[in-house]
Write a protein that holds these residues in place. Sequence first.
Motif, short mmCIF file in Angstrom:
data_model
loop_
_atom_site.label_atom_id
_atom_site.label_comp_id
_atom_site.label_asym_id
_atom_site.label_seq_id
_atom_site.Cartn_x
_atom_site.Cartn_y
_atom_site.Cartn_z
N LEU B 10 38.15 39.14 39.95
CA LEU B 10 38.93 37.92 39.76
C LEU B 10 39.45 37.71 38.44
CD1 LEU B 10 38.71 36.75 42.54
CD2 LEU B 10 36.29 37.24 41.78
N ILE B 11 40.80 37.49 38.28
CA ILE B 11 41.54 37.53 37.16
C ILE B 11 42.64 36.47 37.08
CG2 ILE B 11 43.44 39.07 35.94
CD1 ILE B 11 42.25 41.33 37.13
N SER B 12 42.74 35.80 35.72
CA SER B 12 43.81 34.86 35.62
C SER B 12 44.30 35.17 34.13
CB SER B 12 43.60 33.55 36.03
OG SER B 12 42.44 33.00 34.99
N CYS B 13 45.58 35.09 33.87
CA CYS B 13 46.11 35.36 32.66
C CYS B 13 47.47 35.02 32.60
CB CYS B 13 45.95 36.87 32.15
SG CYS B 13 46.70 38.05 33.27
N PHE B 49 49.28 34.01 36.01
CA PHE B 49 48.99 35.20 36.92
C PHE B 49 47.68 34.99 37.44
CE2 PHE B 49 47.72 39.62 38.08
CZ PHE B 49 48.76 39.95 38.80
N PHE B 50 47.51 35.13 38.84
CA PHE B 50 46.35 35.18 39.22
C PHE B 50 45.88 36.38 40.22
CE2 PHE B 50 47.38 30.82 38.54
CZ PHE B 50 46.34 30.26 38.15
N MET B 51 44.81 37.11 40.32
CA MET B 51 44.68 38.19 41.10
C MET B 51 43.16 38.05 41.69
SD MET B 51 45.70 42.03 40.08
CE MET B 51 46.34 43.13 41.64
N PHE B 78 45.60 41.86 28.16
CA PHE B 78 46.31 40.72 28.49
C PHE B 78 45.80 39.41 28.58
CE2 PHE B 78 47.63 44.78 30.72
CZ PHE B 78 48.99 44.39 30.65
N ARG B 79 44.65 39.13 27.59
CA ARG B 79 44.13 37.82 27.42
C ARG B 79 43.57 37.37 28.68
NH1 ARG B 79 47.38 34.10 25.09
NH2 ARG B 79 49.45 35.12 25.59
N MET B 80 42.97 38.08 29.55
CA MET B 80 42.46 37.65 30.82
C MET B 80 41.11 36.91 30.71
SD MET B 80 42.84 41.37 32.95
CE MET B 80 44.42 41.84 33.58
N ASP B 81 41.18 35.70 31.58
CA ASP B 81 39.97 35.17 31.91
C ASP B 81 39.59 35.95 33.51
OD1 ASP B 81 39.23 33.20 30.62
OD2 ASP B 81 40.10 31.58 32.11
N TRP B 82 38.31 36.61 33.42
CA TRP B 82 38.07 37.66 34.67
C TRP B 82 36.54 37.39 34.82
CZ3 TRP B 82 35.46 42.29 34.36
CH2 TRP B 82 34.80 42.44 32.86
N ARG B 83 36.28 37.91 36.05
CA ARG B 83 34.95 38.09 35.98
C ARG B 83 34.71 39.24 37.48
NH1 ARG B 83 33.16 34.93 40.51
NH2 ARG B 83 34.96 33.47 41.14
N LEU B 84 33.66 39.87 37.53
CA LEU B 84 33.37 40.73 38.61
C LEU B 84 32.46 40.40 39.42
CD1 LEU B 84 34.28 43.71 39.46
CD2 LEU B 84 32.43 44.48 38.28
#
Lengths: 286, 286, 286, 286
Positions: B10-13, B49-51, B78-84
């Motif tokens: 899960l990504i947002s940036c 951007f969300f992925m 990309f300065r992402m907020d992310w988690r697996l």
Amino acid sequence: MTLSDRARLLISCPDRPGIVAAVSQCLFDQGANIVHSDQHTTDPEGGVFFMRIEFDLPELDNRGTELERAFEPVASRFRMDWRLAYAARVKPLAIFVSKEDHCLLELLWRWRAGDMAADIAMVVSNHPDLRELVEAYGIPFHHIAVTRERLDQAETAQLQLVDGKVDVIVLARYMRILSPSFISRFPNRIINIHHSFLPAFAGADPYAQAYSRGVKLIGATAHYATDALDAGPIIGQDVERVDHRHNVEDLKRIGRHVERMVLARAVAWHLEDKVLVHGNKTVVFA
Amino acid sequence: MTLSDRARLLISCPDRPGIVAAVSQCLFDQGANIVHSDQHTTDPEGGVFFMRIEFDLPELDNRGTELERAFEPVASRFRMDWRLAYAARVKPLAIFVSKEDHCLLELLWRWRAGDMAADIAMVVSNHPDLRELVEAYGIPFHHIAVTRERLDQAETAQLQLVDGKVDVIVLARYMRILSPSFISRFPNRIINIHHSFLPAFAGADPYAQAYSRGVKLIGATAHYATDALDAGPIIGQDVERVDHRHNVEDLKRIGRHVERMVLARAVAWHLEDKVLVHGNKTVVFA
Amino acid sequence: MTLSDRARLLISCPDRPGIVAAVSQCLFDQGANIVHSDQHTTDPEGGVFFMRIEFDLPELDNRGTELERAFEPVASRFRMDWRLAYAARVKPLAIFVSKEDHCLLELLWRWRAGDMAADIAMVVSNHPDLRELVEAYGIPFHHIAVTRERLDQAETAQLQLVDGKVDVIVLARYMRILSPSFISRFPNRIINIHHSFLPAFAGADPYAQAYSRGVKLIGATAHYATDALDAGPIIGQDVERVDHRHNVEDLKRIGRHVERMVLARAVAWHLEDKVLVHGNKTVVFA
Amino acid sequence: MTLSDRARLLISCPDRPGIVAAVSQCLFDQGANIVHSDQHTTDPEGGVFFMRIEFDLPELDNRGTELERAFEPVASRFRMDWRLAYAARVKPLAIFVSKEDHCLLELLWRWRAGDMAADIAMVVSNHPDLRELVEAYGIPFHHIAVTRERLDQAETAQLQLVDGKVDVIVLARYMRILSPSFISRFPNRIINIHHSFLPAFAGADPYAQAYSRGVKLIGATAHYATDALDAGPIIGQDVERVDHRHNVEDLKRIGRHVERMVLARAVAWHLEDKVLVHGNKTVVFA
């Protein structure tokens, strides 16, 4: 960014690792910015992979060919079926109708409202009745009588009108059958609408059958026309609730409303390149 | 492939070209095969951007850490907020209820039917009434009385139960307010359900208000709990048709049905990591 | 007024002028106050007339017989099929199940919630699996194995259980066929649920067929069981939207949700005497 | 029987026993045959009783006055509000519009398709834009500019057009406020449409607010105009599902589709005398 810089890349191929990476790297290398992206695999192992990428590329008009050339090796590496659709190149479309105008009117209304990105090039009918209505919208109307004996002749005339001139044909309650040979000229590019019930009713006057069976839902299915009458890939479906107070005429009236909504929605999806066909079914990235 | 090899990234940036290429290349390099992928941008220029990428990676259990390490540079670039999220690591969940059991039962039923990938760790209630029902499912039931005077004390006890032990809290018609401090411990991880009408009715007994106003639709909204009572990010909504024949009791009964459906659906989406939060709204890759 | 004073008069007869006047005058003379009234005629000239009147009559328990006697001449004058249903005399009901519990649980839940005015007298199953679940609700569970060879024997045992003891049988995903002779004992009092699609799919594994056909709606139909398998009078129908992301298992899961909702609603209507049957269709005064 | 023999009797009065008997006896004595009948009571004890009876009476044109005279004593005995509506006397209707044409077009289309039993006497607009479209349907178009300063003057001109000439006014996205004095001339005969959300959004640009709040449903409400802006008796409501992929323009487009459907349905119900108003709510015998 303007609409003229926007395109959609449509892909289907055998699924295997690396497809998304290769495609997105190629687009990035060309300077494209992905706006939307949808993908689907029927099975991660041995299935079919579908992808629709909407992207912006500055000066697309000039650079599209270059992009396509750059994409060729990727496509060939993954054995892709693919095409690039330019958002600004609005698809020319023909509407085939008979006497009923509800589907036609819904399409014309959405088109004029700017809700449907098509260039309605012509309306073709086996009856002269709707000429005035169509011409009031500034759209050419062609009346081609279709008799059982002269089906070939009629299709030849129809083909002459549409061949090379339209990209999509919408059967907006066109009550004649098209020959397999005609249909094969527009594979997955002829959209038809027909009533649908739970359960289904074969044979004549399905609304009367639905009435005697007391169904509680009236539906419609939009699908691509294939040789198999009304059995092509389904694009969209919807239903409306009915009850014992509705007589056969009411069911037909309600059916007309469902039909025009389902058809208009399916046509819009097709025009925005949101429908991919796989065998006898569709992937709709709506 | 087995469930133990599946994960979701899960990504947002901030949106900019090249994100998809970088992410998918990194996954490919690690040997991952993308199964589903959804993305969304609020605006191709300067938007967010969300992925969500669902992928299979053989021996994920052993190789997850390596993958995360490999992904770090991409994320930081990309300065992402992310988690697996590992599909096999089912989220521990607490259900908070009061006396009404309709939402609780729907969750328990879906959970036992295998329709909801959660580990229901406990049910916490401010009333003892539902103990037997819950324990029949083999789930621990904790009764913590909540009085206006002893709110702090109650929350301390609740926190002791859930802290570090559950990942998600579902307020399944829990009729007490949680303090901002409690809520802040579970940001976007407390899911609440409440009735909704067109128009909205503020104040006491909204069903009675809806009845006197003669509304034709009864709805429910599932949302993440925030300090702003009932105004957190909306996850899902639905409505049911009503008419003049329904009295206030009927509206409440119908409301209960809508509530349990909307809540159960929202919880399932959350558990499958399909909900990304952006400010006060959600992106639901349903 | 209390529930014990409430009754419903159900009428069907050849339509002709004066029916409503005669019926309502008779009720008025007896001191009844009409609370709800629905009527329907298939055709004002030569059609069939249907009526459902819900009324309150003080001391109905004592005065019901007198009312029925007073109504006899009216009924006979208009050649009515009619019956009086006492709201307080909750209908005894048997649920037949196999292994799937979703429909059963929905019924049990609504029953306990007071949303379904039935006396669930027993659950009968051809498998022992759901015994514990049912008995936890305090409801007798009877396991009667049904083999192809011993169908008669099984039905004899089933009949012994239900005959004279239940008014309605709900087939809540009961996967065995009942013989015409069994069904004829409960005309329009056996309610069945089955999946429904647009279009319909005959033969084995309809969900797999629906999947390969790419349908966009999954439905269910509740109907009275008749000799004609799954073709009895339709009581209710509903659908749920699906798309290409749903695999066969998803379709089945969604199908289960639609099934339990449609069945529970149909059963409630039947229990409240809201369904009148006319040939092979229903009039539902919902 | 022909349409010219059909009428609808609309009644509301304090509920008490004997109403249905008296009304139906009176109709029977006059030779009327009841085709449909709906009734509703807000409370069998001390509530308000509503009734709509559709009946056929041979030579209604000549015998209507006699029937009305015969009904007078019944009406007076039960203190009824009542009126008799002749199905053949199609209601003259004015449509008020501004610049948006979606609701107008839906009404015109249904009217021409014979789905809406009205005599569209005129279209009145505060803008000249839609003149051509309206006149193509053979309907008079009146442009009356409405400025804040000259509101009185504009309303005087509007009143001159409609007074005594139309029975119903439909506000088909008419973006000006009507004065209480104007509205009071058409009590429960001005139908308005407005967007509706869960939750509601007060103030400017509600679609933008709905977008930032991330609502999942977009709705519309059709209601009778009263002094209380947008808070009159609700006739109908519906919603359409939206998600994060829809931008503000999409929400507006979808909102337009919901609006035209909800308005057209409400207008049809009104024209068929299916809507009874009770305080600030409606009974819709749809």
